[in-house]
Structures are given as structure tokens and as C-alpha cells.
Write a protein that holds these residues in place. Structure first.
Motif, PDB file in Angstrom:
ATOM      1  N   PRO A   5      30.119  48.089  38.505  1.00 54.12           N
ATOM      2  CA  PRO A   5      29.517  46.212  37.585  1.00 54.12           C
ATOM      3  C   PRO A   5      31.423  46.662  36.259  1.00 54.12           C
ATOM      4  O   PRO A   5      31.678  47.395  36.540  1.00 54.12           O
ATOM      5  CB  PRO A   5      29.159  47.478  36.720  1.00 54.12           C
ATOM      6  N   ILE A   6      31.458  45.483  35.771  1.00 52.58           N
ATOM      7  CA  ILE A   6      32.684  44.854  34.680  1.00 52.58           C
ATOM      8  C   ILE A   6      31.482  45.213  33.792  1.00 52.58           C
ATOM      9  O   ILE A   6      30.534  45.247  33.028  1.00 52.58           O
ATOM     10  CB  ILE A   6      32.719  44.174  34.967  1.00 52.58           C
ATOM     11  N   ILE A   7      32.593  46.430  32.443  1.00 51.18           N
ATOM     12  CA  ILE A   7      31.904  47.013  31.839  1.00 51.18           C
ATOM     13  C   ILE A   7      32.790  46.393  30.875  1.00 51.18           C
ATOM     14  O   ILE A   7      33.626  46.136  30.464  1.00 51.18           O
ATOM     15  CB  ILE A   7      31.731  47.986  31.538  1.00 51.18           C
ATOM     16  N   ILE A 108      27.762  44.088  32.356  1.00 54.61           N
ATOM     17  CA  ILE A 108      27.117  45.141  31.239  1.00 54.61           C
ATOM     18  C   ILE A 108      28.351  44.909  30.220  1.00 54.61           C
ATOM     19  O   ILE A 108      29.519  45.033  29.552  1.00 54.61           O
ATOM     20  CB  ILE A 108      27.298  46.464  31.835  1.00 54.61           C
ATOM     21  N   ILE A 109      27.388  43.936  29.074  1.00 51.74           N
ATOM     22  CA  ILE A 109      28.003  44.154  28.038  1.00 51.74           C
ATOM     23  C   ILE A 109      26.957  45.117  26.348  1.00 51.74           C
ATOM     24  O   ILE A 109      25.961  45.482  27.074  1.00 51.74           O
ATOM     25  CB  ILE A 109      27.522  43.124  27.500  1.00 51.74           C
ATOM     26  N   LEU A 110      28.306  46.088  26.039  1.00 47.57           N
ATOM     27  CA  LEU A 110      27.851  46.863  25.343  1.00 47.57           C
ATOM     28  C   LEU A 110      28.523  46.453  23.811  1.00 47.57           C
ATOM     29  O   LEU A 110      29.626  46.669  23.920  1.00 47.57           O
ATOM     30  CB  LEU A 110      29.146  48.768  26.103  1.00 47.57           C
ATOM     31  N   GLU A 111      27.436  46.585  23.056  1.00 52.90           N
ATOM     32  CA  GLU A 111      27.897  45.988  22.170  1.00 52.90           C
ATOM     33  C   GLU A 111      27.023  47.282  20.915  1.00 52.90           C
ATOM     34  O   GLU A 111      25.989  48.248  20.632  1.00 52.90           O
ATOM     35  CB  GLU A 111      26.752  45.336  21.289  1.00 52.90           C
ATOM     36  N   GLY A 112      28.780  47.024  19.926  1.00 50.57           N
ATOM     37  CA  GLY A 112      27.735  48.266  18.906  1.00 50.57           C
ATOM     38  C   GLY A 112      28.996  48.571  17.977  1.00 50.57           C
ATOM     39  O   GLY A 112      30.048  48.172  18.075  1.00 50.57           O
ATOM     40  N   ILE A 113      28.518  49.255  16.229  1.00 47.74           N
ATOM     41  CA  ILE A 113      30.043  49.281  15.280  1.00 47.74           C
ATOM     42  C   ILE A 113      30.888  49.931  15.722  1.00 47.74           C
ATOM     43  O   ILE A 113      32.223  50.143  15.412  1.00 47.74           O
ATOM     44  CB  ILE A 113      28.930  49.179  14.282  1.00 47.74           C
ATOM     45  N   MET A 125      35.059  51.224  29.906  1.00 45.31           N
ATOM     46  CA  MET A 125      35.445  49.454  29.636  1.00 45.31           C
ATOM     47  C   MET A 125      36.502  48.811  30.013  1.00 45.31           C
ATOM     48  O   MET A 125      37.209  49.614  30.500  1.00 45.31           O
ATOM     49  CB  MET A 125      35.797  49.224  28.048  1.00 45.31           C
ATOM     50  N   ASP A 126      36.513  47.356  30.748  1.00 44.65           N
ATOM     51  CA  ASP A 126      37.175  46.940  31.220  1.00 44.65           C
ATOM     52  C   ASP A 126      37.837  46.147  30.820  1.00 44.65           C
ATOM     53  O   ASP A 126      39.430  45.994  30.553  1.00 44.65           O
ATOM     54  CB  ASP A 126      36.384  45.891  32.463  1.00 44.65           C
ATOM     55  N   LYS A 200      38.240  34.709  31.278  1.00 40.22           N
ATOM     56  CA  LYS A 200      38.643  35.935  31.903  1.00 40.22           C
ATOM     57  C   LYS A 200      37.928  36.989  32.518  1.00 40.22           C
ATOM     58  O   LYS A 200      38.038  37.704  33.915  1.00 40.22           O
ATOM     59  CB  LYS A 200      38.520  36.712  30.168  1.00 40.22           C
ATOM     60  N   ILE A 201      35.974  37.168  32.339  1.00 45.61           N
ATOM     61  CA  ILE A 201      35.239  37.922  33.286  1.00 45.61           C
ATOM     62  C   ILE A 201      35.057  37.194  34.339  1.00 45.61           C
ATOM     63  O   ILE A 201      34.986  38.283  35.335  1.00 45.61           O
ATOM     64  CB  ILE A 201      34.022  37.630  31.776  1.00 45.61           C
ATOM     65  N   ARG A 202      35.292  35.892  34.756  1.00 41.72           N
ATOM     66  CA  ARG A 202      35.068  35.015  35.589  1.00 41.72           C
ATOM     67  C   ARG A 202      36.187  35.279  37.023  1.00 41.72           C
ATOM     68  O   ARG A 202      35.241  35.712  37.887  1.00 41.72           O
ATOM     69  CB  ARG A 202      34.555  33.221  35.825  1.00 41.72           C
ATOM     70  N   ALA A 203      37.466  35.516  36.153  1.00 38.79           N
ATOM     71  CA  ALA A 203      38.524  35.768  36.621  1.00 38.79           C
ATOM     72  C   ALA A 203      37.661  37.549  37.559  1.00 38.79           C
ATOM     73  O   ALA A 203      38.061  37.533  38.418  1.00 38.79           O
ATOM     74  CB  ALA A 203      39.877  35.682  36.126  1.00 38.79           C
TER      75      ALA A 203
END
Length: 212
Positions: A5-7, A108-113, A125-126, A200-203
């Protein structure tokens, strides 16, 4: 698809709009296999501490997070294995006994401070984003959220922001901007940056599909 997966990492200070950006990217890919993981779910378990001790936890410090578990679960998802994501109980200031089953996804979207503060997380992370919003806007958003959603008083929010949130932001969060591939000003209001990110993610997805 057989590829890993793309992170995508989405970082930024409290009230910056990083959650809005992450959710907007998620919405744009609702036809894809995608999941959003919040670093906030990985605050350390404090079941062994008294309530008094828990109340003094600095949630804006890197040591508040169980990054070992987060790393382990991201690596499991990369290997196409499901994980049980923890749930944090803010009322009791510790980890809940319940979990959420997360199945492997293509994005996968990883979100945080503080996701860009940890080198091992960064290496997974990609794409790394930092949502950059002026401090006055962030404190107004924090005030509004904590008063409306968490029943806090104005004085308590200002005291926490002045003594904890702001110094932690300057010491740990702001410096991680240098690790970002893209800095997004003004958060979720920046439609151009979000559209560029989505393109960019789609590419990347298409390129990985061609390789498998």
C-alpha cells in the motif's frame, strides 16, 4: 493488486486543518481501497497510573505515543495482514478495552501532530505532508473545539495552550516541516494543494499497478 500500500503522512499542529486535509483526500478516493489512521488512537495505555497521574499527561509530547505499536501495525498492513487498531478513551485518559479491526488497503492515510517526528514512521511513508496554518488561527480553532465539543472553559484551554501546546509545537512539531514533501498552507481551505496531492497519489497508484 499485489503491491504494497501507499502510505501518506499528514502532519501539522493542533487546529492546523490536517484532519480536514486527510479526510478530504480520503473522500476523493472513496472508490479506492483506502483507510484513515489517526496517530491519536495510539496514545500509550495508562491503565497502570492513577487518575491524578493521568490528568497530568502531556499529549503533545512524542513520548505520549506508542509509536512501536503504530509501526508494527503499519508494517502488518503493508504485508496485507489485518490489525486491531486501539481506541483511546479520553474520558478515562487511557486506552479502551475495545479495538477496531482494520483490513489491508491499497492506500493508508496516517494523520497526526507528530508523525513526521519519528524517523521510522517517516521511512514508511511514500508522501509526507505538513499542514501549515498561522498560530492565531490554530488557537481560535482549538478554543472553539474544546469549548463546544469537550466542555472546557476558556481559561483552561488558554492555560493548556500557553503552557503545553505552544511550547511543544515549537519544540517538536514545527521543526518536522523540513521532512515534508509538500507544505500545505491554510489546511482544508487550500483546494489547489489538495487537488495536486490527489493527482500525485493517483499517478503513484497507476504506476504501481503497471508494475504488478
Amino acid at each position: 493488486m499485489n503491491h504494497r500500500p501507499i502510505i501518506i503522512g499528514v502532519a501539522g499542529g493542533t487546529g492546523s486543518g490536517k484532519t480536514t486535509v486527510a479526510k478530504e483526500i480520503f473522500r476523493q478516493f472513496n472508490e479506492q481501497s483506502i483507510v484513515l489512521i489517526e496517530q491519536d488512537a495510539y496514545y500509550k495505555d495508562q491503565g497502570h497510573l492513577s487518575m491524578e497521574e493521568r490528568l497530568h499527561t502531556n499529549y503533545d509530547h512524542p513520548l505520549a505515543f506508542d509509536n512501536d505499536l503504530l509501526l508494527q501495525q503499519l508494517q502488518e498492513l503493508r504485508e496485507k495482514r489485518p490489525v486491531d487498531k486501539p481506541i483511546y478513551d479520553y474520558a478515562n485518559h487511557t486506552r479502551s478495552a475495545e479495538v477496531i479491526r482494520i483490513d489491508p488497503k491499497d492506500v493508508i492515510i496516517l494523520e497526526g501532530i507528530l508523525i513526521l517526528e519519528d524517523e521510522k514512521l517517516r521511512q514508511l511513508m511514500d508522501i509526507k505532508l505538513f499542514v501549515d496554518t498561522d498560530a492565531d488561527i490554530r488557537i481560535i480553532r482549538r478554543l472553539s473545539r474544546d469549548i463546544k465539543e469537550r466542555g472546557r472553559s476558556i481559561d483552561s484551554v488558554i492555560d493548556q495552550y500557553t503552557n503545553v501546546v505552544r511550547p511543544m509545537h515549537l519544540q517538536f512539531i514545527e521543526p518536522t516541516k523540513r521532512y515534508a514533501d509538500l507544505i500545505v498552507p491554510e489546511g482544508g481551505q487550500n483546494k489547489v494543494a489538495i487537488d495536486l496531492m490527489v493527482t500525485k497519489i493517483r499517478a503513484i497508484i497507476e504506476a504501481k499497478s503497471l508494475l504488478t
